[in-house]
Scaffold this motif. Structure first.
Motif, PDB file in Angstrom:
ATOM      1  N   GLN A 129       0.833  -1.204   0.000  1.00 52.35           N
ATOM      2  CA  GLN A 129       0.000   0.000   0.000  1.00 52.35           C
ATOM      3  C   GLN A 129       0.870   1.256   0.000  1.00 52.35           C
ATOM      4  O   GLN A 129       0.547   2.266  -0.654  1.00 52.35           O
ATOM      5  CB  GLN A 129      -0.908   0.009   1.237  1.00 52.35           C
ATOM      6  CG  GLN A 129      -1.940  -1.100   1.317  1.00 52.35           C
ATOM      7  CD  GLN A 129      -1.435  -2.341   2.031  1.00 52.35           C
ATOM      8  OE1 GLN A 129      -0.362  -2.836   1.742  1.00 52.35           O
ATOM      9  NE2 GLN A 129      -2.214  -2.868   2.962  1.00 52.35           N
ATOM     10  N   MET A 130       1.979   1.205   0.761  1.00 55.29           N
ATOM     11  CA  MET A 130       2.872   2.367   0.831  1.00 55.29           C
ATOM     12  C   MET A 130       3.545   2.621  -0.517  1.00 55.29           C
ATOM     13  O   MET A 130       3.661   3.767  -0.960  1.00 55.29           O
ATOM     14  CB  MET A 130       3.924   2.160   1.920  1.00 55.29           C
ATOM     15  CG  MET A 130       3.308   2.260   3.311  1.00 55.29           C
ATOM     16  SD  MET A 130       4.535   1.962   4.593  1.00 55.29           S
ATOM     17  CE  MET A 130       3.715   2.774   5.980  1.00 55.29           C
ATOM     18  N   ALA A 132       2.340   1.834  -3.432  1.00 53.04           N
ATOM     19  CA  ALA A 132       1.316   2.388  -4.334  1.00 53.04           C
ATOM     20  C   ALA A 132       1.135   3.879  -4.078  1.00 53.04           C
ATOM     21  O   ALA A 132       1.008   4.676  -5.020  1.00 53.04           O
ATOM     22  CB  ALA A 132      -0.006   1.637  -4.150  1.00 53.04           C
ATOM     23  N   ALA A 133       1.139   4.262  -2.795  1.00 53.30           N
ATOM     24  CA  ALA A 133       0.977   5.685  -2.451  1.00 53.30           C
ATOM     25  C   ALA A 133       2.146   6.504  -2.985  1.00 53.30           C
ATOM     26  O   ALA A 133       1.954   7.565  -3.584  1.00 53.30           O
ATOM     27  CB  ALA A 133       0.859   5.848  -0.936  1.00 53.30           C
ATOM     28  N   LEU A 134       3.375   6.005  -2.773  1.00 49.33           N
ATOM     29  CA  LEU A 134       4.562   6.766  -3.184  1.00 49.33           C
ATOM     30  C   LEU A 134       4.625   6.921  -4.702  1.00 49.33           C
ATOM     31  O   LEU A 134       5.088   7.936  -5.208  1.00 49.33           O
ATOM     32  CB  LEU A 134       5.838   6.079  -2.676  1.00 49.33           C
ATOM     33  CG  LEU A 134       5.992   6.000  -1.153  1.00 49.33           C
ATOM     34  CD1 LEU A 134       7.267   5.239  -0.786  1.00 49.33           C
ATOM     35  CD2 LEU A 134       6.001   7.386  -0.524  1.00 49.33           C
ATOM     36  N   ASP A 136       1.976   6.869  -6.585  1.00 48.96           N
ATOM     37  CA  ASP A 136       0.670   7.411  -6.978  1.00 48.96           C
ATOM     38  C   ASP A 136       0.002   6.526  -8.042  1.00 48.96           C
ATOM     39  O   ASP A 136      -0.437   6.983  -9.085  1.00 48.96           O
ATOM     40  CB  ASP A 136       0.818   8.859  -7.490  1.00 48.96           C
ATOM     41  CG  ASP A 136      -0.541   9.540  -7.628  1.00 48.96           C
ATOM     42  OD1 ASP A 136      -1.512   9.092  -6.984  1.00 48.96           O
ATOM     43  OD2 ASP A 136      -0.637  10.514  -8.418  1.00 48.96           O
ATOM     44  N   ILE A 137      -0.027   5.238  -7.737  1.00 54.74           N
ATOM     45  CA  ILE A 137      -0.673   4.283  -8.640  1.00 54.74           C
ATOM     46  C   ILE A 137      -1.702   3.467  -7.843  1.00 54.74           C
ATOM     47  O   ILE A 137      -1.659   3.439  -6.623  1.00 54.74           O
ATOM     48  CB  ILE A 137       0.364   3.342  -9.321  1.00 54.74           C
ATOM     49  CG1 ILE A 137       1.141   2.539  -8.265  1.00 54.74           C
ATOM     50  CG2 ILE A 137       1.300   4.154 -10.207  1.00 54.74           C
ATOM     51  CD1 ILE A 137       2.090   1.492  -8.860  1.00 54.74           C
TER      52      ILE A 137
ATOM     53  N   ASP B  97      -6.191  -1.929   4.382  1.00 50.43           N
ATOM     54  CA  ASP B  97      -5.988  -1.466   3.011  1.00 50.43           C
ATOM     55  C   ASP B  97      -5.626   0.018   3.007  1.00 50.43           C
ATOM     56  O   ASP B  97      -4.757   0.464   2.263  1.00 50.43           O
ATOM     57  CB  ASP B  97      -7.298  -1.710   2.241  1.00 50.43           C
ATOM     58  CG  ASP B  97      -7.203  -1.424   0.753  1.00 50.43           C
ATOM     59  OD1 ASP B  97      -6.181  -1.815   0.140  1.00 50.43           O
ATOM     60  OD2 ASP B  97      -8.142  -0.817   0.203  1.00 50.43           O
ATOM     61  N   PRO B 100      -1.890   2.117   5.595  1.00 58.95           N
ATOM     62  CA  PRO B 100      -0.522   2.266   5.084  1.00 58.95           C
ATOM     63  C   PRO B 100      -0.441   3.273   3.933  1.00 58.95           C
ATOM     64  O   PRO B 100       0.542   4.001   3.807  1.00 58.95           O
ATOM     65  CB  PRO B 100      -0.161   0.860   4.592  1.00 58.95           C
ATOM     66  CG  PRO B 100      -1.161  -0.055   5.219  1.00 58.95           C
ATOM     67  CD  PRO B 100      -2.403   0.747   5.398  1.00 58.95           C
ATOM     68  N   ARG B 101      -1.479   3.309   3.107  1.00 61.12           N
ATOM     69  CA  ARG B 101      -1.477   4.259   1.988  1.00 61.12           C
ATOM     70  C   ARG B 101      -1.483   5.687   2.528  1.00 61.12           C
ATOM     71  O   ARG B 101      -0.757   6.557   2.055  1.00 61.12           O
ATOM     72  CB  ARG B 101      -2.682   4.000   1.071  1.00 61.12           C
ATOM     73  CG  ARG B 101      -2.615   4.836  -0.208  1.00 61.12           C
ATOM     74  CD  ARG B 101      -3.492   4.311  -1.341  1.00 61.12           C
ATOM     75  NE  ARG B 101      -3.273   5.121  -2.516  1.00 61.12           N
ATOM     76  CZ  ARG B 101      -2.909   4.672  -3.704  1.00 61.12           C
ATOM     77  NH1 ARG B 101      -2.755   3.376  -3.890  1.00 61.12           N
ATOM     78  NH2 ARG B 101      -2.708   5.485  -4.716  1.00 61.12           N
ATOM     79  N   ALA B 104       1.989   6.570   4.139  1.00 63.36           N
ATOM     80  CA  ALA B 104       3.020   6.884   3.149  1.00 63.36           C
ATOM     81  C   ALA B 104       2.788   8.272   2.556  1.00 63.36           C
ATOM     82  O   ALA B 104       3.739   9.015   2.307  1.00 63.36           O
ATOM     83  CB  ALA B 104       3.050   5.827   2.051  1.00 63.36           C
ATOM     84  N   LEU B 105       1.524   8.653   2.332  1.00 58.35           N
ATOM     85  CA  LEU B 105       1.234  10.010   1.838  1.00 58.35           C
ATOM     86  C   LEU B 105       1.693  11.051   2.855  1.00 58.35           C
ATOM     87  O   LEU B 105       2.123  12.140   2.486  1.00 58.35           O
ATOM     88  CB  LEU B 105      -0.261  10.185   1.572  1.00 58.35           C
ATOM     89  CG  LEU B 105      -0.875   9.383   0.416  1.00 58.35           C
ATOM     90  CD1 LEU B 105      -2.366   9.693   0.286  1.00 58.35           C
ATOM     91  CD2 LEU B 105      -0.164   9.680  -0.903  1.00 58.35           C
ATOM     92  N   LYS B 175      -7.537   5.888 -10.389  1.00 61.47           N
ATOM     93  CA  LYS B 175      -7.202   5.073 -11.556  1.00 61.47           C
ATOM     94  C   LYS B 175      -7.645   3.635 -11.314  1.00 61.47           C
ATOM     95  O   LYS B 175      -7.064   2.691 -11.820  1.00 61.47           O
ATOM     96  CB  LYS B 175      -5.689   5.162 -11.809  1.00 61.47           C
ATOM     97  CG  LYS B 175      -5.262   6.549 -12.261  1.00 61.47           C
ATOM     98  CD  LYS B 175      -3.755   6.674 -12.356  1.00 61.47           C
ATOM     99  CE  LYS B 175      -3.174   7.356 -11.128  1.00 61.47           C
ATOM    100  NZ  LYS B 175      -1.748   7.630 -11.201  1.00 61.47           N
TER     101      LYS B 175
END
Lengths: 249, 309
Positions: A129-130, A132-134, A136-137, B97, B100-101, B104-105, B175
């Motif tokens: 997940q991290m 994907a965030a970094l 931006d996908i 889900d 973590p996203r 990281a942001l 996306k």
């Protein structure tokens, strides 16, 4: 289409974990180490996509000391084409690993990233997940089915209460759940072949990433043990205990 | 100090994983706000405002948020993160889900699956499938945390009166597109919030024989779980799996039927109040952690239990 698969070297899932006497960490000395089971599923999925003609090249990446090459060679025996090891002494955090993978991708430009949903040592469930965030996908975590067609990935995810299917533009990150596939056994000729596949070693400094573990491990304890109770002789006795002693019925 | 909890909701109700996160947040001792995202969030926001201990409810409403996609919710939460020292999410598949996203942001590490709050920076969490408990301390300015629901009681869903307002955040375009959901339809209680859970293992024998497990569960108004061995044998779907790689449960009563007691299964249910094990193998490791063990053939015992309850 290029796929990057990240793998982690962890304690073998059959080995019982012991906590060190000084409670500083778990004791991994002389312990059997293996590829993290979810990472193995990730490698297998990439290999199946390659066999189906969807993926053309599989790059396996691992972060850690030289010993991780053992798990990378195993991934190559399963079918990965080449490897990139990022040499680090300590186990970096999930965010650090995601940053290193993102940096590696500046040169690799992969279309698909397949990672295990979690490692069975730290049980974090974060790196995919991290990443994907970094980058931006899009991300599809806990995958039980992956289909790739027309530059898109259709991924079925195992979520609380059932299944959810997402369609993602590529590049994208997929993290694997248990039932995505059953990894094959590495055959001896493949293991021999894997030793000759290219494996590049990079340092964290070369990649220009500053490791930033902001989470400090203060102590590790064994969990509270549950004591064995009593055996009952019959259904009647069981119901009596549950109604009158435990009072849960 | 201030805490934001990203709410998980369904049919206008706040899910139990979120209510447990509210209890964990209370231990931090700072005001707690709930963020409710979705397409039509009026009912869920109303429900969120009534949760005991919540100071304010923020809403992010957009057609694109109709399905809970981490790709869209994480950037919304990121825009609000500056106001908070802690951002909590229940450690459900939704939270695992998403968190973590978001972390990281925000450029921070994430702390997964906490089971205890020591202080605002220090938490306990299980590692190695619960075979060790780590105490970790975070120095991140914003701590992004997932909360294990079984370790914290659910906050009361009534008694609060928080103000509801629209969050000052924009919703991006993803996306990724939702295609379909195949939700397991069931009148039974949900595994992670049921008072009683009846779980079957490989010893149940077959998909057909699993009906006996369902029958007992229905008699007790219980949720039905399964060991990984039963799932791998194709008796039941994977979302019923209790264990390290499945769901964590801690009901008042857990009845393990035909389950030997592999480490990874025990990791998922050992916090239960009372554990009953029914197994024909008296050496089965499950008996080492069971409060009440009954050795015998489950195919005889289950019908007898059903008839006598």
């Amino acid at each position: 289409m290029k796929a990057i698969v990240a793998v982690k070297r962890v304690i073998d899932y059959n080995v019982k974990v012991r906590v060190k006497a000084d409670n500083s960490d778990v004791d991994l000395a002389n312990t059997k180490m293996s590829i993290n089971p979810f990472c193995e599923i990730a490698v297998e999925e990439a290999v199946r996509l390659k066999e189906a003609g969807t993926v053309s090249e599989i790059v396996v990446v691992s972060v850690g000391p030289k010993a991780v090459q053992e798990q990378m060679r195993y991934a190559m025996a399963l079918g990965a084409d080449r490897g990139i090891q990022v040499e680090t002494a300590a186990a970096p955090s999930s965010l650090d690993v995601a940053r290193l993978l993102a940096k590696i991708n500046e040169e690799e430009n992969a279309d698909l990233f397949i990672l295990g949903k979690q490692a069975i040592d730290s049980d974090n469930n974060q790196t995919g997940q991290m990443l994907a965030a970094l980058l931006d996908i899009p991300q599809a975590t806990f995958a039980s089915e992956v289909k790739i067609a027309d530059g898109k990935a259709e991924v079925t995810r195992e979520v609380d209460g059932g299944l959810v299917t997402l369609e993602m533009d590529l590049p994208a990150v997929v993290t694997t759940d248990l039932r995505l596939n059953e990894p094959r056994f590495a055959a001896l000729p493949k293991i021999m072949q894997a030793k000759r596949k290219p494996l590049a070693v990079k340092t964290v400094e070369e990649l220009g990433v500053t490791l930033s573990n902001s989470t400090e491990l203060l102590s590790v304890e064994p969990p509270a043990e549950r004591q064995a109770g009593i055996k009952v002789g019959s259904v009647d006795e069981l119901l009596d205990k549950l109604r009158n002693d435990a009072q849960v019925l | 100090m201030k805490t934001l909890i990203i709410a998980e909701h369904e049919n206008g109700a706040i899910k139990s994983a979120t209510l447990s996160a509210v209890t964990a947040a209370a231990a931090l001792g700072a005001p707690v706000d709930l963020l409710v995202t979705g397409n039509d969030v009026a009912a869920a926001a109303q429900a969120a405002s009534q949760v005991a201990g919540v100071s304010a409810v923020l809403t992010a409403e957009d057609a694109a948020l109709a399905h809970p996609l981490a790709d869209l919710i994480a950037p919304v939460a990121k825009q609000l993160a500056g106001d908070y020292t802690h951002i909590l999410v229940g450690a459900s598949t939704f939270g695992k889900d998403l968190a973590p996203r978001l972390a990281a942001l925000c450029g921070v590490n994430q702390i997964s699956d906490i089971i205890e709050v020591i202080d605002a920076d220090t938490f306990k969490r299980p590692i190695y499938a619960g075979n060790a408990i780590a105490t970790v301390k975070s120095s991140d300015a914003t701590k992004v945390i997932t909360v294990r629901g079984t370790a914290f009681a659910a906050a009361a869903s009534e008694g609060g009166s928080a103000a509801v307002s629209a969050a000052n955040a924009t919703v991006g375009t993803a996306k990724v597109r939702f295609v379909r959901a195949d939700v397991t339809e069931s009148d039974r209680p949900e595994l992670d919030s049921a008072d009683i859970v009846v779980s079957g293992g490989r010893g149940v024998g077959s998909k057909e024989d699993f009906a006996k497990v369902f029958e007992l569960a229905d008699k007790l108004s219980a949720a039905v779980g399964a060991s990984r061995a039963a799932v791998d044998s194709g008796f039941v779907p994977n979302d019923m799996q209790v264990g390290q790689t499945g769901k964590m449960v801690a009901p008042k009563l857990y009845i393990a039927v035909g389950i030997s007691g592999a480490i990874q299964h025990i990791a998922g249910m050992k916090e239960s109040g009372v554990i009953v094990a029914i197994n024909k193998d008296e050496e089965a490791p499950i008996f080492n952690i069971a409060d009440y063990g009954l050795v015998g053939d489950l195919h005889d015992i289950l019908p007898e239990l059903v008839s006598k309850i």
